[in-house]
Design an enzyme around this catalytic site. Sequence first.
Site, PDB file in Angstrom:
ATOM      1  N   ASP A  52       0.828  -1.060   0.062  1.00  0.00           N
ATOM      2  CA  ASP A  52       0.141  -0.120   0.060  1.00  0.00           C
ATOM      3  C   ASP A  52       0.732   1.338  -0.020  1.00  0.00           C
ATOM      4  O   ASP A  52       0.416   2.138  -0.621  1.00  0.00           O
ATOM      5  CB  ASP A  52      -0.825  -0.021   1.333  1.00  0.00           C
ATOM      6  CG  ASP A  52      -1.673   1.320   1.400  1.00  0.00           C
ATOM      7  OD1 ASP A  52      -2.798   1.499   0.732  1.00  0.00           O
ATOM      8  OD2 ASP A  52      -1.651   2.147   2.231  1.00  0.00           O
ATOM      9  N   GLU A 124      -1.693  -5.173  -3.870  1.00  0.00           N
ATOM     10  CA  GLU A 124      -0.768  -4.454  -2.701  1.00  0.00           C
ATOM     11  C   GLU A 124       0.292  -5.562  -2.311  1.00  0.00           C
ATOM     12  O   GLU A 124       1.297  -5.306  -2.227  1.00  0.00           O
ATOM     13  CB  GLU A 124      -1.509  -3.776  -1.853  1.00  0.00           C
ATOM     14  CG  GLU A 124      -2.400  -2.768  -2.164  1.00  0.00           C
ATOM     15  CD  GLU A 124      -3.496  -1.960  -1.042  1.00  0.00           C
ATOM     16  OE1 GLU A 124      -3.623  -1.011  -1.151  1.00  0.00           O
ATOM     17  OE2 GLU A 124      -3.501  -2.733   0.025  1.00  0.00           O
TER      18      GLU A 124
END
Length: 232
Positions: A52, A124
């Site tokens: 992320d 991610e």
Amino acid sequence: MQRTVNIQAVESKLKFTFSQPRLLVTALTHPSYRNEFPSDGEDSERLEFLGDAVLGLVVTEHLFLLFPSLNEGLLSTTRSALVNAEACFNYTQKLSLGEHLLIGRGEKMQSHRGKISAYANLFEAILGAVYLDGGLAPARQIIVPLLPNKEAILPLMLVNPKNRLQQFTQQTLKVLPTYIALPWSSEDGTPGYHVQVFVNEKLWGEGFAGSKKEAEKLAAKQALSTHDDNKN
């Protein structure tokens, strides 16, 4: 029954070869799969956390260089549109990575929302694995080609009422809108937010919704409807 990972197939899609293939396997391992096979190594959650941040950095850098005159507020909201769950889901789909996800039999993926969440987390986690294995450069090489081009990003900025309101107040009044969020409950008792948007300390609009982000959008939309003659 435990599944095996076709590492070469994933590497081919990413155009990146892992020196530590176990990182990729971990990235592909949904927490629900590890719950069913607890002896089969780690799950992807920690890599999601790292990925992320990697995605946010690369997209921030890309927008910063692509739009040298864009202010921080619009850069931030545009970045949000390019790193949210829906966007990450789309990136996963573009690379056809979802078929490689190791997920537990009991995990609910029938709903579109469940699939979006699982695929977004997968993207991610893979970025986190790529970063640990090869650094920022290969992660950037994966991310940037997936992003919309400059012409496609420009209208994206104005789809969100918050972006349109910010552009309007900056152009006409040289100020930014301010949002204040207050706790709120619907008639059936569902908790949410009451958001007020102020411009030059004057109330321009209000919004009520289950999430703060949605309430902010509704408040901005109301502000535009009463103050922007060119809103349509």
